[in-house]
Design a protein around this motif. Structure first.
Motif, mmCIF file in Angstrom:
data_model
loop_
_atom_site.group_PDB
_atom_site.id
_atom_site.type_symbol
_atom_site.label_atom_id
_atom_site.label_comp_id
_atom_site.label_asym_id
_atom_site.label_seq_id
_atom_site.Cartn_x
_atom_site.Cartn_y
_atom_site.Cartn_z
ATOM 1 N N VAL A 188 -15.436 6.852 -1.069
ATOM 2 C CA VAL A 188 -16.771 6.095 -1.795
ATOM 3 C C VAL A 188 -16.579 4.985 -0.661
ATOM 4 O O VAL A 188 -16.300 3.862 -0.541
ATOM 5 C CB VAL A 188 -16.007 5.214 -3.142
ATOM 6 C CG1 VAL A 188 -17.381 4.480 -2.950
ATOM 7 C CG2 VAL A 188 -15.358 5.385 -3.928
ATOM 8 N N VAL A 189 -17.827 5.446 0.313
ATOM 9 C CA VAL A 189 -18.048 4.271 1.603
ATOM 10 C C VAL A 189 -19.387 3.708 1.475
ATOM 11 O O VAL A 189 -20.048 4.375 0.099
ATOM 12 C CB VAL A 189 -18.701 6.111 2.272
ATOM 13 C CG1 VAL A 189 -19.378 5.082 3.550
ATOM 14 C CG2 VAL A 189 -17.019 6.712 3.014
ATOM 15 N N ILE A 190 -19.116 2.594 1.775
ATOM 16 C CA ILE A 190 -20.453 2.202 1.626
ATOM 17 C C ILE A 190 -21.427 2.255 2.952
ATOM 18 O O ILE A 190 -21.722 2.195 3.884
ATOM 19 C CB ILE A 190 -21.038 0.636 1.679
ATOM 20 C CG1 ILE A 190 -19.752 0.087 0.273
ATOM 21 C CG2 ILE A 190 -21.869 -0.256 2.107
ATOM 22 C CD1 ILE A 190 -19.735 -1.474 0.861
ATOM 23 N N PRO A 191 -23.021 3.063 2.066
ATOM 24 C CA PRO A 191 -24.299 3.563 3.882
ATOM 25 C C PRO A 191 -24.771 2.356 3.996
ATOM 26 O O PRO A 191 -26.535 2.131 4.184
ATOM 27 C CB PRO A 191 -24.481 4.371 2.881
ATOM 28 C CG PRO A 191 -24.421 3.365 1.275
ATOM 29 C CD PRO A 191 -23.446 3.838 1.546
ATOM 30 N N ALA A 192 -23.958 1.465 4.487
ATOM 31 C CA ALA A 192 -24.383 0.295 5.004
ATOM 32 C C ALA A 192 -23.596 0.055 6.345
ATOM 33 O O ALA A 192 -22.917 -0.189 5.920
ATOM 34 C CB ALA A 192 -25.288 -0.418 4.471
ATOM 35 N N PRO A 193 -24.707 -0.616 7.258
ATOM 36 C CA PRO A 193 -23.647 -1.898 8.280
ATOM 37 C C PRO A 193 -22.844 -3.054 7.233
ATOM 38 O O PRO A 193 -23.744 -3.053 6.133
ATOM 39 C CB PRO A 193 -25.058 -3.082 8.838
ATOM 40 C CG PRO A 193 -26.219 -2.718 8.389
ATOM 41 C CD PRO A 193 -25.617 -1.247 7.442
ATOM 42 N N GLY A 194 -22.162 -3.675 7.958
ATOM 43 C CA GLY A 194 -21.390 -4.627 7.191
ATOM 44 C C GLY A 194 -22.162 -6.035 7.834
ATOM 45 O O GLY A 194 -21.998 -6.800 6.884
ATOM 46 N N VAL A 195 -23.310 -5.842 8.192
ATOM 47 C CA VAL A 195 -24.272 -7.056 8.500
ATOM 48 C C VAL A 195 -25.299 -6.786 8.682
ATOM 49 O O VAL A 195 -25.920 -5.811 10.251
ATOM 50 C CB VAL A 195 -23.013 -8.032 10.252
ATOM 51 C CG1 VAL A 195 -23.992 -9.534 9.927
ATOM 52 C CG2 VAL A 195 -21.759 -8.325 9.705
ATOM 53 N N ALA A 196 -26.245 -6.918 8.379
ATOM 54 C CA ALA A 196 -27.386 -7.065 8.359
ATOM 55 C C ALA A 196 -28.147 -7.459 9.389
ATOM 56 O O ALA A 196 -27.791 -9.094 9.485
ATOM 57 C CB ALA A 196 -27.976 -6.898 7.187
ATOM 58 N N ALA B 288 -22.587 2.162 -5.033
ATOM 59 C CA ALA B 288 -20.550 2.129 -3.892
ATOM 60 C C ALA B 288 -20.707 1.210 -4.210
ATOM 61 O O ALA B 288 -18.960 0.670 -4.631
ATOM 62 C CB ALA B 288 -20.995 2.249 -2.838
ATOM 63 N N MET B 289 -21.308 0.114 -3.725
ATOM 64 C CA MET B 289 -20.497 -1.354 -4.383
ATOM 65 C C MET B 289 -19.919 -2.016 -5.908
ATOM 66 O O MET B 289 -19.204 -2.336 -5.913
ATOM 67 C CB MET B 289 -21.492 -2.508 -4.060
ATOM 68 C CG MET B 289 -22.313 -2.346 -2.634
ATOM 69 S SD MET B 289 -23.283 -3.825 -2.350
ATOM 70 C CE MET B 289 -23.020 -5.021 -2.785
ATOM 71 N N SER B 290 -20.293 -1.298 -6.695
ATOM 72 C CA SER B 290 -20.420 -0.885 -8.199
ATOM 73 C C SER B 290 -18.554 -0.394 -8.795
ATOM 74 O O SER B 290 -18.229 -1.562 -9.453
ATOM 75 C CB SER B 290 -21.270 -0.684 -9.501
ATOM 76 O OG SER B 290 -20.688 0.902 -8.885
ATOM 77 N N ARG B 291 -18.517 -0.035 -7.293
ATOM 78 C CA ARG B 291 -16.453 0.244 -7.213
ATOM 79 C C ARG B 291 -15.822 -0.322 -7.167
ATOM 80 O O ARG B 291 -14.567 -0.626 -7.547
ATOM 81 C CB ARG B 291 -16.856 1.351 -6.901
ATOM 82 C CG ARG B 291 -17.097 2.806 -7.209
ATOM 83 C CD ARG B 291 -17.338 3.810 -8.635
ATOM 84 N NE ARG B 291 -16.050 3.130 -8.576
ATOM 85 C CZ ARG B 291 -15.184 3.068 -10.114
ATOM 86 N NH1 ARG B 291 -15.734 2.838 -11.125
ATOM 87 N NH2 ARG B 291 -14.253 3.280 -10.346
ATOM 88 N N TRP B 292 -16.071 -1.626 -6.346
ATOM 89 C CA TRP B 292 -15.335 -2.624 -5.798
ATOM 90 C C TRP B 292 -14.616 -3.171 -7.409
ATOM 91 O O TRP B 292 -13.659 -3.930 -7.069
ATOM 92 C CB TRP B 292 -15.785 -4.080 -5.324
ATOM 93 C CG TRP B 292 -16.705 -3.766 -3.954
ATOM 94 C CD1 TRP B 292 -16.117 -2.263 -3.148
ATOM 95 C CD2 TRP B 292 -17.732 -4.501 -3.063
ATOM 96 N NE1 TRP B 292 -16.795 -2.972 -2.413
ATOM 97 C CE2 TRP B 292 -18.078 -3.793 -2.349
ATOM 98 C CE3 TRP B 292 -18.036 -5.664 -3.661
ATOM 99 C CZ2 TRP B 292 -18.970 -4.477 -1.518
ATOM 100 C CZ3 TRP B 292 -19.350 -6.253 -2.937
ATOM 101 C CH2 TRP B 292 -19.779 -5.014 -1.763
ATOM 102 N N ARG B 293 -15.584 -3.191 -8.724
ATOM 103 C CA ARG B 293 -14.901 -3.822 -10.027
ATOM 104 C C ARG B 293 -13.603 -3.303 -10.039
ATOM 105 O O ARG B 293 -13.046 -3.238 -11.275
ATOM 106 C CB ARG B 293 -15.605 -3.797 -10.674
ATOM 107 C CG ARG B 293 -16.997 -4.986 -10.559
ATOM 108 C CD ARG B 293 -18.035 -4.482 -11.979
ATOM 109 N NE ARG B 293 -18.592 -4.214 -12.356
ATOM 110 C CZ ARG B 293 -19.603 -3.625 -11.883
ATOM 111 N NH1 ARG B 293 -20.033 -3.948 -11.796
ATOM 112 N NH2 ARG B 293 -20.150 -2.424 -12.273
ATOM 113 N N ALA B 294 -13.412 -1.706 -9.939
ATOM 114 C CA ALA B 294 -12.171 -1.009 -10.631
ATOM 115 C C ALA B 294 -11.143 -0.896 -9.573
ATOM 116 O O ALA B 294 -10.233 -0.612 -10.212
ATOM 117 C CB ALA B 294 -12.801 0.902 -10.527
ATOM 118 N N VAL B 295 -11.359 -1.793 -8.893
ATOM 119 C CA VAL B 295 -10.278 -2.133 -6.917
ATOM 120 C C VAL B 295 -9.474 -2.480 -7.596
ATOM 121 O O VAL B 295 -9.186 -3.337 -8.308
ATOM 122 C CB VAL B 295 -11.227 -2.687 -6.135
ATOM 123 C CG1 VAL B 295 -9.731 -2.582 -4.946
ATOM 124 C CG2 VAL B 295 -11.517 -1.120 -5.407
#
Length: 304
Positions: free
Chosen positions: A156-164, A182-189
């Motif tokens: 599950v990849v975040i398609p964005a830079p780490g710092v905007a 992608a960020m919604s999957r953080w809750r499952a970690v």
């Protein structure tokens, strides 16, 4: 007879005309009175006492100390091997592994990790975007993909830079459906795999188009930043530094990280001692994999 000659208790009983229970009682008494003492001789390169000392001092569930010391580059191979061995032996079925986007230490772990025959990991989730420029984002995606491939898991990849580049771009990116998903999957970690960077050694301050300006670095330093996890900078007590830079980060924040049940930090090198100590003080890791030089400094409370 028992300890020096290696005879079984039944043989001793027969030779001395004693009952088996009498022999057993005498052997137990010999141990309890100190006539017989057990000494464990650890092989070279094993630092069990130091590991236990750090577990007690920093409230950690587990510490693994590699038999290496020196700069970050000098200890990278040992950290990679130790991290890979730890993951191979400790991941349980149904695990969702969160991985910070980029770290040389974590890349070495991914490279050293064997292909797991029995896939215990369901997903490998990126905890922050790529560092900024295109090459860094590609490297981050490749590392995540390598972990997923070795573990037979879904990436599950975040398609964005780490710092905007600015807050407006940050808000636009974090509203994008693919990033939100992608960020919604953080809750499952259930297990996080991260590294700790120091302010001077962070990937953000290297040349190559990353988005940390001289002004950003000055602001972070003035605010007391000593290190970062997932581009989230923290102070000497491991508490988050609020800044304009932090508002541009696309990644899990430190409070979210602390909620993950098991947080494995793979980090080392003499230049990171202060940052690692501060991260441990702030409860950012529950498991530490580090080198001997760092471990000794942590035990002594010495930031160098």
């Amino acid at each position: 007879m028992y300890y020096e000659q290696g005879l079984r208790q039944t043989e001793i009983s027969s030779r001395l005309h004693l009952s088996a229970s009498k022999v057993s009682r005498l052997l137990k008494k010999a141990a309890s009175t100190g006539v017989v003492r057990t000494v464990v001789s650890l092989p070279a390169g094993v630092h069990a006492e130091l590991e236990e000392q750090l577990e007690r001092a920093y409230g950690l569930d587990e510490v693994v100390v590699t038999d290496a010391r020196g700069s970050h580059e000098q200890v990278l191979s040992s950290l990679g091997a130790a991290g890979a061995a730890y993951l191979e032996n400790s991941l349980t079925t149904g695990c969702v592994l969160g991985v910070s986007a980029w770290s040389e230490s974590l890349m070495r772990v991914a490279q050293a990790l064997p292909r797991l025959a029995n896939a215990a990991v369901d997903e490998v989730v990126q905890l922050d975007g790529g560092a900024g420029h295109a090459a860094a984002q590609i490297e981050a995606s490749q590392m995540l993909g390598l972990f997923a491939t070795k573990m037979g898991a879904k990436p599950v990849v975040i398609p964005a830079p780490g710092v905007a580049t600015n807050r407006t771009v940050h808000d636009a990116l974090t509203d994008d459906p693919s990033v939100v998903e992608a960020m919604s999957r953080w809750r499952a970690v259930t297990v996080a795999l991260v590294s700790v960077g120091s302010l001077s050694s962070s990937t953000l301050v290297r040349p190559g188009g990353t988005y940390a300006s001289a002004h950003d670095l000055a602001e972070l330093e003035e605010a007391g930043a000593v290190g970062d996890v997932c581009f989230r900078f923290f102070d000497a007590e491991g508490q988050a530094i609020r800044s304009a830079f932090d508002d541009r980060v696309i990644g899990m924040d430190l409070d979210q990280l602390r909620k993950i049940p098991r947080r494995i930090a793979v980090c080392g090198g003499s230049e990171k001692i202060e940052a690692i100590m501060s991260a441990l003080r702030g409860g950012l890791a529950s498991v530490l994999i580090t080198d001997l030089g760092v471990a000794e400094s942590l035990a002594a409370g010495d930031v160098g």
